[in-house]
Design a protein around this motif. Structure first.
Motif, PDB file in Angstrom:
ATOM      1  N   HIS A  37       0.821  -1.211   0.000  1.00  0.00           N
ATOM      2  CA  HIS A  37       0.000   0.000   0.000  1.00  0.00           C
ATOM      3  C   HIS A  37       0.855   1.261   0.000  1.00  0.00           C
ATOM      4  O   HIS A  37       1.761   1.428   0.814  1.00  0.00           O
ATOM      5  N   GLU A  38       0.551   2.140  -0.969  1.00  0.00           N
ATOM      6  CA  GLU A  38       1.191   3.435  -1.157  1.00  0.00           C
ATOM      7  C   GLU A  38       2.667   3.329  -1.563  1.00  0.00           C
ATOM      8  O   GLU A  38       3.371   4.332  -1.600  1.00  0.00           O
ATOM      9  N   GLN A  39       3.119   2.106  -1.878  1.00  0.00           N
ATOM     10  CA  GLN A  39       4.475   1.935  -2.399  1.00  0.00           C
ATOM     11  C   GLN A  39       4.443   1.540  -3.874  1.00  0.00           C
ATOM     12  O   GLN A  39       5.113   2.157  -4.692  1.00  0.00           O
ATOM     13  N   ASP A  40       3.654   0.482  -4.187  1.00  0.00           N
ATOM     14  CA  ASP A  40       3.515   0.095  -5.594  1.00  0.00           C
ATOM     15  C   ASP A  40       2.050  -0.069  -5.991  1.00  0.00           C
ATOM     16  O   ASP A  40       1.728  -0.725  -6.969  1.00  0.00           O
ATOM     17  N   GLY A  41       1.169   0.543  -5.237  1.00  0.00           N
ATOM     18  CA  GLY A  41      -0.264   0.505  -5.515  1.00  0.00           C
ATOM     19  C   GLY A  41      -1.045   0.943  -4.297  1.00  0.00           C
ATOM     20  O   GLY A  41      -0.472   1.444  -3.323  1.00  0.00           O
ATOM     21  N   PHE A  42      -2.351   0.754  -4.361  1.00  0.00           N
ATOM     22  CA  PHE A  42      -3.219   1.160  -3.253  1.00  0.00           C
ATOM     23  C   PHE A  42      -4.174   0.028  -2.881  1.00  0.00           C
ATOM     24  O   PHE A  42      -4.670  -0.693  -3.753  1.00  0.00           O
ATOM     25  N   LEU A  43      -4.441  -0.093  -1.584  1.00  0.00           N
ATOM     26  CA  LEU A  43      -5.474  -0.985  -1.077  1.00  0.00           C
ATOM     27  C   LEU A  43      -6.568  -0.144  -0.441  1.00  0.00           C
ATOM     28  O   LEU A  43      -6.285   0.897   0.171  1.00  0.00           O
ATOM     29  N   PHE A  44      -7.810  -0.581  -0.585  1.00  0.00           N
ATOM     30  CA  PHE A  44      -8.914   0.109   0.075  1.00  0.00           C
ATOM     31  C   PHE A  44      -9.795  -0.912   0.777  1.00  0.00           C
ATOM     32  O   PHE A  44      -9.840  -2.082   0.398  1.00  0.00           O
ATOM     33  N   GLU A  45     -10.464  -0.469   1.807  1.00  0.00           N
ATOM     34  CA  GLU A  45     -11.343  -1.345   2.570  1.00  0.00           C
ATOM     35  C   GLU A  45     -12.449  -1.903   1.678  1.00  0.00           C
ATOM     36  O   GLU A  45     -13.023  -1.181   0.864  1.00  0.00           O
ATOM     37  N   VAL A  46     -12.729  -3.173   1.844  1.00  0.00           N
ATOM     38  CA  VAL A  46     -13.733  -3.839   1.010  1.00  0.00           C
ATOM     39  C   VAL A  46     -15.055  -3.072   1.056  1.00  0.00           C
ATOM     40  O   VAL A  46     -15.550  -2.709   2.125  1.00  0.00           O
ATOM     41  N   LEU A  84      -1.419  12.778 -11.520  1.00  0.00           N
ATOM     42  CA  LEU A  84      -0.985  11.536 -12.171  1.00  0.00           C
ATOM     43  C   LEU A  84       0.533  11.391 -12.218  1.00  0.00           C
ATOM     44  O   LEU A  84       1.071  10.300 -11.968  1.00  0.00           O
ATOM     45  N   ASP A  85       1.245  12.474 -12.524  1.00  0.00           N
ATOM     46  CA  ASP A  85       2.700  12.385 -12.669  1.00  0.00           C
ATOM     47  C   ASP A  85       3.380  11.948 -11.375  1.00  0.00           C
ATOM     48  O   ASP A  85       4.470  11.364 -11.415  1.00  0.00           O
ATOM     49  N   SER A  86       2.742  12.198 -10.254  1.00  0.00           N
ATOM     50  CA  SER A  86       3.329  11.837  -8.962  1.00  0.00           C
ATOM     51  C   SER A  86       3.348  10.330  -8.741  1.00  0.00           C
ATOM     52  O   SER A  86       4.048   9.852  -7.839  1.00  0.00           O
ATOM     53  N   TYR A  87       2.567   9.585  -9.548  1.00  0.00           N
ATOM     54  CA  TYR A  87       2.434   8.145  -9.329  1.00  0.00           C
ATOM     55  C   TYR A  87       3.084   7.305 -10.419  1.00  0.00           C
ATOM     56  O   TYR A  87       2.924   6.094 -10.446  1.00  0.00           O
ATOM     57  N   GLN A  88       3.870   7.969 -11.296  1.00  0.00           N
ATOM     58  CA  GLN A  88       4.574   7.214 -12.329  1.00  0.00           C
ATOM     59  C   GLN A  88       5.600   6.256 -11.714  1.00  0.00           C
ATOM     60  O   GLN A  88       5.737   5.102 -12.138  1.00  0.00           O
ATOM     61  N   ALA A  89       6.310   6.724 -10.689  1.00  0.00           N
ATOM     62  CA  ALA A  89       7.310   5.872 -10.039  1.00  0.00           C
ATOM     63  C   ALA A  89       6.648   4.679  -9.360  1.00  0.00           C
ATOM     64  O   ALA A  89       7.185   3.565  -9.362  1.00  0.00           O
ATOM     65  N   MET A  90       5.473   4.902  -8.787  1.00  0.00           N
ATOM     66  CA  MET A  90       4.726   3.812  -8.154  1.00  0.00           C
ATOM     67  C   MET A  90       4.375   2.740  -9.185  1.00  0.00           C
ATOM     68  O   MET A  90       4.552   1.535  -8.942  1.00  0.00           O
ATOM     69  N   ALA A  91       3.895   3.163 -10.329  1.00  0.00           N
ATOM     70  CA  ALA A  91       3.533   2.216 -11.386  1.00  0.00           C
ATOM     71  C   ALA A  91       4.751   1.452 -11.881  1.00  0.00           C
ATOM     72  O   ALA A  91       4.676   0.254 -12.172  1.00  0.00           O
ATOM     73  N   SER A  92       5.885   2.117 -11.954  1.00  0.00           N
ATOM     74  CA  SER A  92       7.117   1.457 -12.404  1.00  0.00           C
ATOM     75  C   SER A  92       7.571   0.407 -11.392  1.00  0.00           C
ATOM     76  O   SER A  92       8.048  -0.671 -11.776  1.00  0.00           O
ATOM     77  N   ARG A  93       7.429   0.700 -10.111  1.00  0.00           N
ATOM     78  CA  ARG A  93       7.792  -0.282  -9.089  1.00  0.00           C
ATOM     79  C   ARG A  93       6.892  -1.507  -9.167  1.00  0.00           C
ATOM     80  O   ARG A  93       7.350  -2.650  -8.998  1.00  0.00           O
ATOM     81  N   ALA A  94       5.618  -1.286  -9.407  1.00  0.00           N
ATOM     82  CA  ALA A  94       4.680  -2.410  -9.543  1.00  0.00           C
ATOM     83  C   ALA A  94       5.044  -3.278 -10.736  1.00  0.00           C
ATOM     84  O   ALA A  94       4.993  -4.514 -10.671  1.00  0.00           O
ATOM     85  N   LYS A  95       5.413  -2.643 -11.851  1.00  0.00           N
ATOM     86  CA  LYS A  95       5.795  -3.395 -13.051  1.00  0.00           C
ATOM     87  C   LYS A  95       7.011  -4.267 -12.765  1.00  0.00           C
ATOM     88  O   LYS A  95       7.041  -5.451 -13.133  1.00  0.00           O
ATOM     89  N   GLN A  96       8.003  -3.710 -12.083  1.00  0.00           N
ATOM     90  CA  GLN A  96       9.203  -4.484 -11.781  1.00  0.00           C
ATOM     91  C   GLN A  96       8.896  -5.643 -10.838  1.00  0.00           C
ATOM     92  O   GLN A  96       9.447  -6.741 -10.986  1.00  0.00           O
ATOM     93  N   LYS A  97       7.997  -5.433  -9.877  1.00  0.00           N
ATOM     94  CA  LYS A  97       7.616  -6.518  -8.966  1.00  0.00           C
ATOM     95  C   LYS A  97       6.945  -7.646  -9.730  1.00  0.00           C
ATOM     96  O   LYS A  97       7.225  -8.826  -9.483  1.00  0.00           O
ATOM     97  N   ALA A  98       6.066  -7.309 -10.653  1.00  0.00           N
ATOM     98  CA  ALA A  98       5.384  -8.343 -11.439  1.00  0.00           C
ATOM     99  C   ALA A  98       6.387  -9.178 -12.223  1.00  0.00           C
ATOM    100  O   ALA A  98       6.319 -10.411 -12.247  1.00  0.00           O
TER     101      ALA A  98
END
Length: 293
Positions: free
Chosen positions: A220-229, A246-260
Motif C-alpha cells: 500500500h502506497e508503495q507500488d499501488g493502493f489498497l482500500f477497505e472492502v 498523475l505524474d506523482s504516481y509514475q514511479a509507483m507504477a514502475s515499481r509495480a511493473k518491476q515486482k510483477a
C-alpha cells in the motif's frame, strides 16, 4: 492414472482435487499434490472430511498465494503445505507508455459476478462526479448476464452513461491495459488475482480491495493502493488523488511493473514447481536440498 503410471499427480481446484486424489490413491500414484486456487470454496462437511482424509496420502497442499495457504492450514490437513504463487507471461503485458500518455482513465478486468463487486466502483465514480471529476471507466470481461444487467441498471441510475462502457470479452487485453492509467479490482475475495498482476506488468496504477489474493500483491502506497472492502468513499479518495496528480504516481507504477516481472512471471512459478517435483522423485539429490517455504 493406471494407464500412464505417473510419478506425480497434481490435482488443481475444487472439487477436482478430491476427484483427482481419489483416483491417484486408487491407482497407487507415488506422489500426490493438491493445488488450491481459491480462498473461498463451498466445502460441505462431507467434502471437508474427504480433503482431510486424502491429505494423509498427499505430499503437499499448495496454495497459489500465502492467503490461500493460510486457508488450507485452517482445514487441519495432515500433509505438508507450501505456497507457490501463480504466474503470468509478464512480457506479454509490459508497457513503457507513460501514464500521462494513456488515453483512458480507469479499467476493471473481471467477470460479472457478485464476488467481483463492480457496484462499489460505480458508487465511487458517482462520488467523484459530485466533485466535478469525471473519468472514463471501462469494464472488461464477460460472465453472468444477470450481474451484467444489474451493472447496466446501476450505471443508468447513477447517471454515468457518458463515462462508463462495458467492453465485454476482449482478446487485446494487454493493449487495453496499456491504454489505461488506473486499474481497479474491487473483489470481495480472490485466490491470487492474475488480472492485478497483468495490470502491474502493464504499468497501470493498481488499486485493489484489501482481501486475500490481492493484499499480498500490493504494498500500500508503495507500488499501488489498497482500500477497505466495499468502501466507496475510500476508493473515490484514492482515485481522485491519482487522477488529479498523475505524474506523482509514475514511479509507483514502475515499481509495480518491476515486482510483477521479478516475482510473478510464469518462469518463476515453473521453476518452483520443477524444484518440488525433482525433490519428490530424487529426494537424495544434493542439488535440491532447499526446503519449500
Amino acid at each position: 492414472c493406471e494407464q500412464w503410471q505417473p510419478d506425480i499427480l497434481v490435482a488443481h481446484g475444487f472439487p477436482e482435487h478430491l476427484i483427482g486424489r481419489w483416483a491417484a490413491k486408487q491407482a497407487g500414484v507415488p506422489h500426490i499434490l493438491q493445488v488450491e486456487h481459491a480462498s473461498k470454496e463451498r466445502y460441505t462437511p462431507f467434502r471437508l472430511w474427504q480433503t482431510r482424509y486424502l491429505s494423509q496420502f498427499s505430499d503437499y497442499a499448495i496454495g497459489v498465494s500465502q492467503g490461500v495457504t493460510d486457508v488450507l492450514r485452517s482445514q487441519h490437513l495432515s500433509c505438508q503445505m507450501m505456497t507457490i504463487a501463480n504466474g503470468i507471461d509478464t512480457q506479454g503485458f509490459v508497457s513503457d507508455t507513460a501514464l500521462s500518455a494513456r488515453a483512458q482513465d480507469i479499467i476493471m478486468v473481471a467477470r460479472f459476478s457478485k464476488g467481483k463487486n463492480h457496484g462499489v466502483l460505480l458508487d465511487a465514480l458517482a462520488l467523484l462526479k459530485q466533485q466535478h471529476i469525471t473519468p472514463t471507466l471501462n469494464f472488461l470481461g464477460s460472465g453472468s448476464g444477470r450481474h451484467a444487467r444489474a451493472v447496466i441498471d446501476k450505471i443508468a441510475k447513477l447517471g454515468l452513461q457518458d463515462q462508463v462502457t462495458l467492453l465485454g470479452h476482449r482478446k487485446d487485453m494487454a493493449a487495453q491495459l496499456a491504454n489505461h492509467k488506473v486499474f481497479v479490482l474491487a473483489s470481495y475475495h480472490e485466490g491470487l488475482s492474475l488480472s492485478v498482476i497483468e495490470a502491474m506488468a502493464a504499468g497501470c496504477v493498481v488499486v485493489g480491495s484489501d482481501v486475500v489474493g490481492i493484499r499480498e500483491l500490493i504494498a500500500h502506497e508503495q507500488d499501488g493502493f489498497l482500500f477497505e472492502v466495499d468502501n466507496a468513499n475510500e476508493l473515490a479518495q484514492i482515485l481522485a488523488k491519482t487522477l488529479t496528480h498523475l505524474d506523482s504516481y509514475q514511479a509507483m507504477a514502475s515499481r509495480a511493473k518491476q515486482k510483477a516481472i521479478t516475482s510473478y512471471d510464469k518462469s518463476v512459478m515453473a521453476t518452483r514447481y520443477q524444484q518440488l517435483f525433482d525433490r519428490l522423485v530424487n529426494p537424495s539429490s544434493s542439488i535440491l536440498q532447499s526446503k519449500p517455504c
